[in-house]
Structure formats: C-alpha cells, structure tokens
Write a protein that holds these residues in place. Structure first.
Motif, PDB file in Angstrom:
ATOM      1  N   GLY A   1      32.672  41.563  43.728  1.00  0.00           N
ATOM      2  CA  GLY A   1      31.473  41.182  44.472  1.00  0.00           C
ATOM      3  C   GLY A   1      31.755  40.242  45.631  1.00  0.00           C
ATOM      4  O   GLY A   1      30.852  39.898  46.394  1.00  0.00           O
ATOM      5  N   LEU A   2      33.030  39.838  45.785  1.00  0.00           N
ATOM      6  CA  LEU A   2      33.418  38.938  46.871  1.00  0.00           C
ATOM      7  C   LEU A   2      33.990  39.767  48.014  1.00  0.00           C
ATOM      8  O   LEU A   2      34.860  40.604  47.799  1.00  0.00           O
ATOM      9  N   THR A   3      33.505  39.507  49.223  1.00  0.00           N
ATOM     10  CA  THR A   3      33.856  40.402  50.333  1.00  0.00           C
ATOM     11  C   THR A   3      34.407  39.685  51.562  1.00  0.00           C
ATOM     12  O   THR A   3      34.593  40.331  52.591  1.00  0.00           O
ATOM     13  N   ASP A   4      34.686  38.398  51.486  1.00  0.00           N
ATOM     14  CA  ASP A   4      35.160  37.689  52.681  1.00  0.00           C
ATOM     15  C   ASP A   4      36.511  38.241  53.132  1.00  0.00           C
ATOM     16  O   ASP A   4      37.480  38.271  52.363  1.00  0.00           O
ATOM     17  N   SER A   5      36.571  38.687  54.374  1.00  0.00           N
ATOM     18  CA  SER A   5      37.777  39.359  54.869  1.00  0.00           C
ATOM     19  C   SER A   5      38.988  38.436  54.943  1.00  0.00           C
ATOM     20  O   SER A   5      40.124  38.897  54.813  1.00  0.00           O
ATOM     21  N   SER A   6      38.758  37.140  55.137  1.00  0.00           N
ATOM     22  CA  SER A   6      39.881  36.212  55.262  1.00  0.00           C
ATOM     23  C   SER A   6      40.633  36.041  53.939  1.00  0.00           C
ATOM     24  O   SER A   6      41.763  35.562  53.926  1.00  0.00           O
ATOM     25  N   MET A   7      39.992  36.417  52.824  1.00  0.00           N
ATOM     26  CA  MET A   7      40.609  36.275  51.512  1.00  0.00           C
ATOM     27  C   MET A   7      40.849  37.628  50.845  1.00  0.00           C
ATOM     28  O   MET A   7      41.092  37.695  49.641  1.00  0.00           O
ATOM     29  N   ALA A   8      40.796  38.684  51.639  1.00  0.00           N
ATOM     30  CA  ALA A   8      40.884  40.033  51.079  1.00  0.00           C
ATOM     31  C   ALA A   8      42.169  40.250  50.294  1.00  0.00           C
ATOM     32  O   ALA A   8      42.157  40.853  49.213  1.00  0.00           O
ATOM     33  N   ALA A   9      43.303  39.762  50.803  1.00  0.00           N
ATOM     34  CA  ALA A   9      44.585  39.963  50.118  1.00  0.00           C
ATOM     35  C   ALA A   9      44.605  39.266  48.759  1.00  0.00           C
ATOM     36  O   ALA A   9      45.029  39.846  47.756  1.00  0.00           O
ATOM     37  N   SER A  10      44.133  38.025  48.724  1.00  0.00           N
ATOM     38  CA  SER A  10      44.102  37.275  47.462  1.00  0.00           C
ATOM     39  C   SER A  10      43.154  37.922  46.469  1.00  0.00           C
ATOM     40  O   SER A  10      43.436  37.976  45.262  1.00  0.00           O
ATOM     41  N   LEU A  11      42.026  38.419  46.969  1.00  0.00           N
ATOM     42  CA  LEU A  11      41.063  39.073  46.094  1.00  0.00           C
ATOM     43  C   LEU A  11      41.655  40.349  45.496  1.00  0.00           C
ATOM     44  O   LEU A  11      41.470  40.628  44.304  1.00  0.00           O
ATOM     45  N   LYS A  12      42.362  41.118  46.316  1.00  0.00           N
ATOM     46  CA  LYS A  12      42.980  42.346  45.817  1.00  0.00           C
ATOM     47  C   LYS A  12      44.083  42.037  44.799  1.00  0.00           C
ATOM     48  O   LYS A  12      44.224  42.727  43.791  1.00  0.00           O
ATOM     49  N   GLU A  13      44.863  41.004  45.070  1.00  0.00           N
ATOM     50  CA  GLU A  13      45.921  40.644  44.120  1.00  0.00           C
ATOM     51  C   GLU A  13      45.330  40.261  42.763  1.00  0.00           C
ATOM     52  O   GLU A  13      45.816  40.684  41.708  1.00  0.00           O
ATOM     53  N   LEU A  14      44.270  39.454  42.797  1.00  0.00           N
ATOM     54  CA  LEU A  14      43.633  39.052  41.541  1.00  0.00           C
ATOM     55  C   LEU A  14      42.998  40.247  40.853  1.00  0.00           C
ATOM     56  O   LEU A  14      43.061  40.378  39.624  1.00  0.00           O
ATOM     57  N   GLU A  15      42.410  41.140  41.628  1.00  0.00           N
ATOM     58  CA  GLU A  15      41.829  42.351  41.036  1.00  0.00           C
ATOM     59  C   GLU A  15      42.914  43.142  40.315  1.00  0.00           C
ATOM     60  O   GLU A  15      42.690  43.672  39.214  1.00  0.00           O
ATOM     61  N   GLY A  16      44.111  43.207  40.915  1.00  0.00           N
ATOM     62  CA  GLY A  16      45.228  43.883  40.252  1.00  0.00           C
ATOM     63  C   GLY A  16      45.593  43.213  38.945  1.00  0.00           C
ATOM     64  O   GLY A  16      45.833  43.890  37.929  1.00  0.00           O
ATOM     65  N   ASP A  17      45.634  41.881  38.940  1.00  0.00           N
ATOM     66  CA  ASP A  17      45.940  41.136  37.716  1.00  0.00           C
ATOM     67  C   ASP A  17      44.930  41.449  36.616  1.00  0.00           C
ATOM     68  O   ASP A  17      45.293  41.613  35.436  1.00  0.00           O
ATOM     69  N   ILE A  18      43.660  41.516  37.011  1.00  0.00           N
ATOM     70  CA  ILE A  18      42.600  41.786  36.032  1.00  0.00           C
ATOM     71  C   ILE A  18      42.735  43.208  35.480  1.00  0.00           C
ATOM     72  O   ILE A  18      42.578  43.444  34.269  1.00  0.00           O
ATOM     73  N   LEU A  19      43.045  44.137  36.348  1.00  0.00           N
ATOM     74  CA  LEU A  19      43.199  45.530  35.909  1.00  0.00           C
ATOM     75  C   LEU A  19      44.388  45.676  34.953  1.00  0.00           C
ATOM     76  O   LEU A  19      44.337  46.482  34.011  1.00  0.00           O
TER      77      LEU A  19
END
Length: 219
Positions: free
Chosen positions: A160-178
C-alpha cells in the motif's frame, strides 16, 4: 484673498475635524497597534513552541546513543519515554513529535518493547503528511510486523506504500516478506525489480543480489 485662511482659522478647522473623526482614528490606531502586538506575541509564541519541541527532540536523539538492550539502562529508558510523552503531549501534530516517535520506536525495539514500537510508529505515520515520510514510517512498521511473525499484515502494508523515492527499499522488503510466506518464485521476481531500481539510482545491489542467490536455483 478671502479663500486664504489665517493660521487661527486653519487651527480651528483642524480641531473641528479631529472632534468629528478623532474617536474613529483612535480606534483604528488601537486596533492597528493591537494587531501588531498580537502578531508579535503569536510569532514569539511560535518560536518558543519550536524551541521547546526542538529541545525535547534533541534529548531523544541523545538517549538514542544508549544501548537499551542493556538492563542497566532501565532508568534511562523510563526517562526517555517521559521525554517522548511530553513532546507528543505538548506538540501533537508537529514533525518533531512524529520524528521523535520514530526514535522511540527504534529504542523500544532494542529494548524488546515491541508493542510500544508498533504504537509509536503508528502514531508517527498518522502525524506526517508527506508521502516520503509516510512511506518511511510504513516501511518500518512493515519490517516490525515481519519480525513479529505477521507477514500477511506486513505484505498488505508494504504493497500500500507507493512513494517512488523508496521504491527499491519497498520492493526489497516485499521480497523478504514473500520469502517468509514461502512464495519463492514471486520473491525472486520482486528482488529482481528491487535490484533494477537500485541500479537505476546508482545504489549498491550487493545485499539484494545475495538474497536472490540464496533462493533455490530451481525457482
């Protein structure tokens, strides 16, 4: 010439005009002075508020240098919580209060006080207005939820978080969760996206690349 008035006539006309218009002028003058003084008081009060909030925030930063995993810091931990409570009570809605809550959350995690950490990050996320700060607080909340074995909740939050400046960190964490959810093919795909985002911004991809390499080759 009859249209040239003497000094006495001019003075009398001025007196008559002042008698007629003086009270209104005085009222306007008083209102004007009151407005200036009121603005000065407001400005001074704002400065005092900012100074007080900044001082409390600085105290929290100084507390953050302590090792709260050490049981001997119990007194300091309680003092820090008191400073944080005072900051939020006196300056609710300010960025100092929101960022101070972020500091409290980090120290609470170090202390093992996870309920407090969640409440502080939730408070901070609600206080900030910019998408970048909201994403930063939301990212930290999602990481904490993952640590607390709440991967589904963490995944819902991070997506649900969409800030483009943090997109890489968000994707990395999403990978960890998956990975925690054992969705390994999807995790690999998301890690790859994180790596590409990092490369585009000139960031080091070593950690996320190691995470991808640790996934089974068959995936």
């Amino acid at each position: 010439m009859d249209y040239v008035r003497t000094d006495e006539e001019t003075a009398e006309l001025v007196k008559q005009w002042l008698r007629k218009n003086g009270p209104g002028l005085l009222g306007a003058f008083v209102i004007g002075v009151g407005s200036v003084l009121g603005y000065q008081w407001w400005q001074q009060n704002q400065i005092a508020q900012i100074t007080d909030a900044s001082a409390s925030y600085q105290e929290l930063i100084e507390f953050a240098s302590l090792n709260f995993a050490d049981p001997d810091t119990a007194v300091d931990y309680e003092r820090m919580l008191a400073v944080g409570e005072r900051l939020q009570s006196a300056h609710d809605g300010s960025y100092y209060a929101a960022l101070g809550a972020g500091i409290l959350a980090a120290q609470a995690v170090e202390r093992g006080d996870f309920d407090l950490a969640v409440s502080q990050l939730t408070y901070a996320e609600a206080q900030v207005e910019t998408s970048e700060l909201k994403s930063m607080m939301g990212l930290r909340l999602a990481r904490l939820e993952l640590e607390l074995n709440q991967p589904e909740q963490a995944l819902s939050r991070v997506r649900g978080l969409t800030d483009s400046s943090m997109a890489a960190s968000l994707k990395e964490l999403e990978g960890d969760i998956l990975v925690a959810l054992d969705s390994l093919p999807e995790a690999r795909e998301v890690y790859q996206q994180a790596s590409e985002l990092m490369q585009a911004r000139g960031l080091n991809t070593a950690i996320v690349d190691l995470k991808m390499a640790a996934l089974p080759e068959a995936l």
